[in-house]
Design an enzyme around this catalytic site. Structure first.
Site, PDB file in Angstrom:
ATOM      1  N   ARG A 126    -113.708  19.466  40.798  1.00 15.48           N
ATOM      2  CA  ARG A 126    -112.940  18.593  41.677  1.00 15.48           C
ATOM      3  C   ARG A 126    -111.940  17.762  40.875  1.00 15.48           C
ATOM      4  O   ARG A 126    -110.848  17.433  41.350  1.00 15.48           O
ATOM      5  CB  ARG A 126    -113.866  17.663  42.470  1.00 15.48           C
ATOM      6  CG  ARG A 126    -113.125  16.916  43.602  1.00 15.48           C
ATOM      7  CD  ARG A 126    -114.006  15.953  44.372  1.00 15.48           C
ATOM      8  NE  ARG A 126    -114.391  14.810  43.565  1.00 15.48           N
ATOM      9  CZ  ARG A 126    -115.633  14.457  43.284  1.00 15.48           C
ATOM     10  NH1 ARG A 126    -116.649  15.184  43.729  1.00 15.48           N
ATOM     11  NH2 ARG A 126    -115.881  13.395  42.541  1.00 15.48           N
ATOM     12  N   TYR A 155     -92.563  17.522  61.721  1.00 13.50           N
ATOM     13  CA  TYR A 155     -93.588  18.508  62.041  1.00 13.50           C
ATOM     14  C   TYR A 155     -94.674  17.841  62.893  1.00 13.50           C
ATOM     15  O   TYR A 155     -95.109  16.724  62.608  1.00 13.50           O
ATOM     16  CB  TYR A 155     -94.168  19.052  60.739  1.00 13.50           C
ATOM     17  CG  TYR A 155     -95.477  19.786  60.860  1.00 13.50           C
ATOM     18  CD1 TYR A 155     -95.611  20.884  61.704  1.00 13.50           C
ATOM     19  CD2 TYR A 155     -96.585  19.375  60.120  1.00 13.50           C
ATOM     20  CE1 TYR A 155     -96.824  21.560  61.808  1.00 13.50           C
ATOM     21  CE2 TYR A 155     -97.789  20.041  60.211  1.00 13.50           C
ATOM     22  CZ  TYR A 155     -97.905  21.138  61.062  1.00 13.50           C
ATOM     23  OH  TYR A 155     -99.096  21.791  61.171  1.00 13.50           O
ATOM     24  N   ASP A 184     -90.715  15.811  52.935  1.00 15.96           N
ATOM     25  CA  ASP A 184     -91.403  17.090  53.093  1.00 15.96           C
ATOM     26  C   ASP A 184     -90.364  18.181  52.881  1.00 15.96           C
ATOM     27  O   ASP A 184     -89.451  18.366  53.692  1.00 15.96           O
ATOM     28  CB  ASP A 184     -92.025  17.176  54.488  1.00 15.96           C
ATOM     29  CG  ASP A 184     -92.897  18.421  54.673  1.00 15.96           C
ATOM     30  OD1 ASP A 184     -92.621  19.444  54.008  1.00 15.96           O
ATOM     31  OD2 ASP A 184     -93.843  18.376  55.474  1.00 15.96           O
ATOM     32  N   LYS A 222     -96.605  28.132  52.491  1.00 11.69           N
ATOM     33  CA  LYS A 222     -95.372  28.719  53.001  1.00 11.69           C
ATOM     34  C   LYS A 222     -94.588  29.410  51.874  1.00 11.69           C
ATOM     35  O   LYS A 222     -95.103  30.293  51.214  1.00 11.69           O
ATOM     36  CB  LYS A 222     -94.561  27.643  53.702  1.00 11.69           C
ATOM     37  CG  LYS A 222     -95.358  26.779  54.690  1.00 11.69           C
ATOM     38  CD  LYS A 222     -96.131  27.560  55.732  1.00 11.69           C
ATOM     39  CE  LYS A 222     -96.662  26.698  56.869  1.00 11.69           C
ATOM     40  NZ  LYS A 222     -97.657  25.689  56.497  1.00 11.69           N
TER      41      LYS A 222
END
Length: 390
Positions: free
Chosen positions: A52, A105, A178, A203
């Protein structure tokens, strides 16, 4: 000659994938699947102790993301929403004022409206950030964060990142962009004055529709330190070693893919713009786009995303989309394959009718991620779908 920095294309292929660990000469970064790492002594704190906190594979990806985005720090997270949530949690405190692009978004709006505004008493003010003056009018001394996308999802609207960065800086607010739709290949918001950049690496950065991930990139040392703490101990949103490997692989072809995406998108946008069944096309590469000149100034290319409005509303759009054979009917975007979706019926269906109306989402709005297939095949498939309307 040695002082000349690598160009983007070379950096994308060659990268900075050395992590300081012993290597067998792998030409690509290996997938380090260990969840924990041995220590020589109790007081010894090596670079990697627990997955982690970090892995060699994720560290290599983060180095590459920072380099390609013009940043000095990057975090790789388990999703794009993980990147957005971690950034917001790092920067905001209860009662803070946020100025956000009206056309964000939908998932970002749900996070701000349904979680942070309700649970943390945030004051989120949405403005039409295509107007820098509107942003300046909304920003106050209490504004902690200005959040924009450029281009936006799904209407492909732009904001002047450099000008808004000046507004945010004067108010001592953080500007976050973004940059998912443009990717770092076509736009580098940090170079334009932004403080933080987020991506859904799912993406274009990955580019093959086979990895879920997100990224945060910055030049701000203090923010990076705080965001890393929130990532590890607040959200636990870390990218797996395997997904880190997949994104590293995708980055190597990002320049070539983005060039082909843009080439095809320009052709598709031109086809749609002249079609009698299409009421409007939203693509910054078209001279008719109201912010075409801004796109030319702050982007090095127009990208592979576009949207268009079909005459006849949702029913007509469903008819066209339901009869495509090459173009995939699906949510998400940025893969090598062409993907298409009804915005009100698929990608933004979870928003209320009122919110979609406020975001100028019409019933016939279709979003398309133009892939890298043969251009003629993509256009022929769209023609096949439109023929069903007659």
């Amino acid at each position: 000659m040695d002082d000349i920095p690598r160009q983007f294309d070379t950096q994308a292929v060659s990268g900075d994938e050395q992590t300081g660990q012993p290597t067998t000469g792998d030409i690509v970064t290996p997938i380090h699947l260990a969840s924990t790492y041995t220590q020589e002594q109790v007081s010894d704190y090596p670079e990697f102790t627990y997955a982690r906190d970090g892995t060699p594979t994720r560290a290599a990806l983060e180095s590459q993301l920072a380099s390609l985005s013009g940043g000095s720090h990057a975090l790789a997270l388990s999703s794009g929403m993980g990147a957005i949530g971690t950034t917001a949690m790092t920067l905001l405190e209860p009662g803070d004022h946020v100025v956000a692009f009206q056309y964000l978004y939908g998932g970002t709006r749900k996070l701000f409206d349904d979680i942070y505004a309700e649970s943390f008493d945030l004051d989120v003010e949405y403005v039409d950030a295509t107007s820098t003056a509107a942003v300046a009018d909304a920003v106050t001394d209490e504004t902690a964060l200005v959040w924009v996308e450029s281009p936006t999802n799904p209407l492909m609207r732009l904001c002047d990142i450099g000008a808004i960065a000046e507004v945010a800086d004067k108010a001592d607010a953080t500007l976050c962009v973004d940059n998912t739709f443009a990717s770092p290949y076509f736009q580098r918001p940090l170079d334009l004055g932004a403080d933080v950049v987020v991506h859904s690496t799912t993406k274009y950065i990955n580019g093959h529709s086979d990895s879920l991930g997100g990224a945060i990139v910055t030049r701000d040392d203090d923010f990076a330190e705080r965001a890393e703490f929130v990532q590890k101990y607040g959200t636990g949103s870390v990218l797996s070693a395997f997904d880190s490997y997949m994104v590293l692989r995708g980055l190597k072809t990002l320049p070539a893919r983005m060039e082909r995406h843009e080439q095809n998108a320009l052709a598709v946008a031109g086809f749609l713009d002249s079609h009698s069944a299409v009421e409007a096309v939203h693509y910054p590469g078209l001279p008719s786009h109201p912010q075409h000149d801004l796109a030319r100034e702050q982007m090095s290319g127009f990208g592979g995303m576009l949207s268009f409005e079909i005459d006849g509303g949702r029913e007509a759009a469903a008819t066209v989309l339901g009869h495509l054979e090459e173009i995939q009917l699906a949510v998400s975007l940025g893969g090598v394959e062409s993907i298409i979706a009804s915005v009100p019926g698929m990608t933004h269906a979870y928003l209320t009718d009122e919110k979609r109306e406020a975001m100028d989402i019409s019933e016939g709005l279709v979003r398309m991620s133009v892939g890298i297939e043969a251009t003629d095949d993509i256009i022929r498939d769209l023609e096949r779908g439109f023929d069903r309307l007659s």
